[in-house]
Design a protein around this motif. Sequence first.
Motif, PDB file in Angstrom:
ATOM      1  N   GLU A 107       0.823  -1.219   0.000  1.00 45.76           N
ATOM      2  CA  GLU A 107       0.000   0.000   0.000  1.00 45.76           C
ATOM      3  C   GLU A 107       0.858   1.272   0.000  1.00 45.76           C
ATOM      4  OE1 GLU A 107      -3.095   0.376  -0.485  1.00 45.76           O
ATOM      5  OE2 GLU A 107      -3.931  -1.618  -0.174  1.00 45.76           O
ATOM      6  N   HIS A 108       2.139   1.118  -0.140  1.00 42.58           N
ATOM      7  CA  HIS A 108       3.041   2.278  -0.156  1.00 42.58           C
ATOM      8  C   HIS A 108       2.784   3.160   1.069  1.00 42.58           C
ATOM      9  CE1 HIS A 108       3.633   0.916  -4.227  1.00 42.58           C
ATOM     10  NE2 HIS A 108       2.357   1.095  -4.478  1.00 42.58           N
ATOM     11  N   ALA A 109       2.784   2.506   2.225  1.00 39.82           N
ATOM     12  CA  ALA A 109       2.367   3.211   3.441  1.00 39.82           C
ATOM     13  C   ALA A 109       3.534   3.901   4.137  1.00 39.82           C
ATOM     14  CB  ALA A 109       1.686   2.215   4.380  1.00 39.82           C
ATOM     15  N   LEU A 110       4.434   4.404   3.356  1.00 39.11           N
ATOM     16  CA  LEU A 110       5.556   5.138   3.957  1.00 39.11           C
ATOM     17  C   LEU A 110       6.150   6.085   2.929  1.00 39.11           C
ATOM     18  CD1 LEU A 110       8.781   3.037   3.910  1.00 39.11           C
ATOM     19  CD2 LEU A 110       6.635   2.118   3.035  1.00 39.11           C
ATOM     20  N   GLN A 111       6.768   7.119   3.448  1.00 34.26           N
ATOM     21  CA  GLN A 111       7.587   7.953   2.574  1.00 34.26           C
ATOM     22  C   GLN A 111       9.022   7.874   3.071  1.00 34.26           C
ATOM     23  OE1 GLN A 111       6.150  11.808   1.319  1.00 34.26           O
ATOM     24  NE2 GLN A 111       4.032  11.117   1.481  1.00 34.26           N
ATOM     25  N   CYS A 112       9.345   8.608   4.134  1.00 26.35           N
ATOM     26  CA  CYS A 112      10.728   8.534   4.626  1.00 26.35           C
ATOM     27  C   CYS A 112      10.996   7.239   5.371  1.00 26.35           C
ATOM     28  CB  CYS A 112      11.056   9.736   5.501  1.00 26.35           C
ATOM     29  SG  CYS A 112      10.372   9.648   7.177  1.00 26.35           S
ATOM     30  N   GLY A 113       9.953   6.631   5.933  1.00 26.64           N
ATOM     31  CA  GLY A 113      10.109   5.349   6.607  1.00 26.64           C
ATOM     32  C   GLY A 113      10.531   5.415   8.060  1.00 26.64           C
ATOM     33  N   SER A 117       8.560   1.257  11.298  1.00 26.78           N
ATOM     34  CA  SER A 117       8.670   0.075  12.161  1.00 26.78           C
ATOM     35  C   SER A 117       7.744   0.202  13.362  1.00 26.78           C
ATOM     36  CB  SER A 117      10.120  -0.159  12.582  1.00 26.78           C
ATOM     37  OG  SER A 117      10.725   1.019  13.023  1.00 26.78           O
ATOM     38  N   GLY A 118       7.606   1.410  13.892  1.00 29.16           N
ATOM     39  CA  GLY A 118       6.674   1.603  15.006  1.00 29.16           C
ATOM     40  C   GLY A 118       5.241   1.360  14.583  1.00 29.16           C
ATOM     41  N   PHE A 119       4.876   1.835  13.393  1.00 31.85           N
ATOM     42  CA  PHE A 119       3.521   1.594  12.892  1.00 31.85           C
ATOM     43  C   PHE A 119       3.283   0.105  12.645  1.00 31.85           C
ATOM     44  CE2 PHE A 119       2.986   6.140  12.050  1.00 31.85           C
ATOM     45  CZ  PHE A 119       1.626   6.292  12.313  1.00 31.85           C
ATOM     46  N   VAL A 120       4.279  -0.578  12.120  1.00 26.40           N
ATOM     47  CA  VAL A 120       4.119  -2.012  11.862  1.00 26.40           C
ATOM     48  C   VAL A 120       3.888  -2.764  13.170  1.00 26.40           C
ATOM     49  CG1 VAL A 120       5.389  -4.081  11.122  1.00 26.40           C
ATOM     50  CG2 VAL A 120       5.354  -2.047   9.665  1.00 26.40           C
ATOM     51  N   MET A 121       4.678  -2.443  14.177  1.00 26.66           N
ATOM     52  CA  MET A 121       4.509  -3.125  15.464  1.00 26.66           C
ATOM     53  C   MET A 121       3.156  -2.782  16.092  1.00 26.66           C
ATOM     54  SD  MET A 121       7.182  -4.940  15.605  1.00 26.66           S
ATOM     55  CE  MET A 121       7.103  -5.640  17.257  1.00 26.66           C
ATOM     56  N   ARG A 148       5.103  11.889  10.002  1.00 29.11           N
ATOM     57  CA  ARG A 148       5.204  13.292   9.584  1.00 29.11           C
ATOM     58  C   ARG A 148       4.957  13.481   8.097  1.00 29.11           C
ATOM     59  NH1 ARG A 148       9.020  12.372  13.418  1.00 29.11           N
ATOM     60  NH2 ARG A 148       9.227  13.868  15.104  1.00 29.11           N
ATOM     61  N   CYS A 149       4.917  12.386   7.330  1.00 27.10           N
ATOM     62  CA  CYS A 149       4.922  12.648   5.893  1.00 27.10           C
ATOM     63  C   CYS A 149       3.975  11.826   5.028  1.00 27.10           C
ATOM     64  CB  CYS A 149       6.337  12.550   5.343  1.00 27.10           C
ATOM     65  SG  CYS A 149       7.168  11.004   5.615  1.00 27.10           S
ATOM     66  N   THR A 150       3.183  10.934   5.575  1.00 24.55           N
ATOM     67  CA  THR A 150       2.355  10.152   4.649  1.00 24.55           C
ATOM     68  C   THR A 150       0.921  10.640   4.521  1.00 24.55           C
ATOM     69  OG1 THR A 150       1.553   8.603   6.294  1.00 24.55           O
ATOM     70  CG2 THR A 150       3.616   8.058   5.213  1.00 24.55           C
ATOM     71  N   GLY A 151       0.456  11.437   5.427  1.00 25.13           N
ATOM     72  CA  GLY A 151      -0.956  11.806   5.406  1.00 25.13           C
ATOM     73  C   GLY A 151      -1.855  10.691   5.919  1.00 25.13           C
TER      74      GLY A 151
END
Length: 185
Positions: A107-113, A117-121, A148-151
């Motif tokens: 889903e391209h759920a990241l920009q800078c990334g 890892s926190g979101f995945v956990m 801060r950057c994906t909306g």
Amino acid sequence: MSIEDMPHSGDRPTREISVTVNGEEVTREVEPRLKLSDFLRNECDLQGVRVGCEHGVCGACTVSLDGDTVKSCLLYAVQAEGLAVETVEGLADDGQLHPVQEAFHEEHALQCGFCTSGFVMATKSLLEENPDPDRDEVKEGLADNICRCTGYQNIYRAVDRAADKLDAVETDGGADDTATDGGER
Ligand code: FES
Ligand code: FES
């Protein structure tokens, strides 16, 4: 007191701890003030544990501690003595990404990334507690994590997709026919 007489780090008390990290026991001599996040990053070389705010606000340092989702910047390493920690590095199985990781990728759920890892956990934990969350429940479940950057829209879609993937694993033991084109559903 001259500078030579001042205490230096070698004089500080330390304590031996043993922590199971991603399935492997790690024993280290650490200062009692060492944060769990720094222990994981610097002593265990797990750079997927990100340190953003160091105040429990951003969720970048989220890990699992004996099954509970915690912000590792709010704990001292000595508090993990005898416990099991899982970080994002522990999710992939023999090179195969965890379904939550796959969903974030698809889903391209990241920009800078930095936050990923926190979101995945946090997503893994959310779906373990609530396998089929609606959008409001997803927002509430991830409210402790800041990006801060994906909306956020792709992150929310990734959670939906991860829920579908995990449901498929439950239902048929692993066949996954979810689309991989990252499109809006
Ligand atoms: S670094 Fe731990 S919550 Fe931000
Ligand atoms: S992807 Fe950049 S902070 Fe979340």
